[in-house]
Design a protein around this motif. Structure first.
Motif, mmCIF file in Angstrom:
data_model
loop_
_atom_site.group_PDB
_atom_site.id
_atom_site.type_symbol
_atom_site.label_atom_id
_atom_site.label_comp_id
_atom_site.label_asym_id
_atom_site.label_seq_id
_atom_site.Cartn_x
_atom_site.Cartn_y
_atom_site.Cartn_z
ATOM 1 N N ASP A 190 0.824 -1.217 0.000
ATOM 2 C CA ASP A 190 0.000 0.000 0.000
ATOM 3 C C ASP A 190 0.856 1.265 0.000
ATOM 4 O OD1 ASP A 190 -2.368 -1.443 -0.062
ATOM 5 O OD2 ASP A 190 -2.671 -1.347 2.109
ATOM 6 N N ASP A 191 1.969 1.243 0.732
ATOM 7 C CA ASP A 191 2.877 2.395 0.748
ATOM 8 C C ASP A 191 3.441 2.656 -0.646
ATOM 9 O OD1 ASP A 191 2.567 2.749 3.512
ATOM 10 O OD2 ASP A 191 4.353 1.544 3.986
ATOM 11 N N GLU A 240 0.716 4.062 -2.949
ATOM 12 C CA GLU A 240 0.486 5.474 -2.635
ATOM 13 C C GLU A 240 1.556 6.344 -3.288
ATOM 14 O OE1 GLU A 240 -1.659 8.622 -0.981
ATOM 15 O OE2 GLU A 240 -2.201 6.491 -0.919
ATOM 16 N N LYS A 297 -0.287 -9.390 -7.202
ATOM 17 C CA LYS A 297 -1.099 -8.267 -7.658
ATOM 18 C C LYS A 297 -0.980 -8.129 -9.170
ATOM 19 C CE LYS A 297 -2.132 -3.437 -6.899
ATOM 20 N NZ LYS A 297 -3.553 -3.671 -6.982
#
Length: 173
Positions: free
Chosen positions: A51-52, A55, A91
């Motif tokens: 997630d970092d 972002e 992913k």
């Protein structure tokens, strides 16, 4: 001219980008998304998570889309997507890859700073050397996919700086 630096961590990108910015005072220097997001209050994990990295990737793409003409970017969506890919093995990144490709199509010069065979910068265990190498390998695999003017730099800081400034001079002719 829009110049973007790409490479894994601890290869000397920031130092080199700052040197180039000093040599091109008419260019705006944009620090990497991690530092900008941190200034804005984003709380990163001690070891950055998927997630970092997403972002930072989104922030980097937005920076490119909203920037002017004479800009030097310390980090590129390309390497941030390489981190996403390395950290988030399962992913599907095909949509992010298309988004990144469209964003970096606007870059005039993409400077790739690889890990060199004789490692110029020490990477401690706390600097995640395996992730660093994996991202470097991904970038080496992907870098040829783009039609941008691409320059892979090697050697000392002064040698790298000279390679870039010579390339810019040749591109402006």
């Amino acid at each position: 001219m829009r110049i973007d630096f790409t490479g894994s961590h601890r290869v000397g990108k920031t130092t080199l980008a700052e040197e180039i910015a000093d040599s091109l005072p008419d260019h705006e220097f944009i620090i990497e998304p991690y530092l900008q997001l941190e200034k804005e209050g984003y709380l990163f994990s001690e070891i950055p998570t998927l997630d970092d990295y997403i972002e930072q990737f989104n922030f980097s793409v937005e920076q490119l889309q909203n920037s002017g003409d004479n800009v030097i970017f310390d980090r590129c969506p390309l390497d941030l997507l390489a981190y996403v890919y390395a950290v988030g093995k399962k992913k599907n990144i095909s949509d992010l890859y298309k988004e990144m490709s469209a964003a970096i199509a606007e870059i005039d010069l993409l400077v790739f700073v690889p890990i060199e065979k004789v490692n110029l910068i020490v990477c401690q265990e706390s600097d995640l050397p395996n992730l660093r190498q994996e991202v470097n390998d991904i970038l080496e695999d992907w870098i040829g996919d783009f039609s941008n003017e691409i320059l892979e730099v090697t050697g000392t800081l002064e040698n790298r700086k000279k390679q870039i400034l010579d390339k810019i001079t040749n591109m402006e002719k």
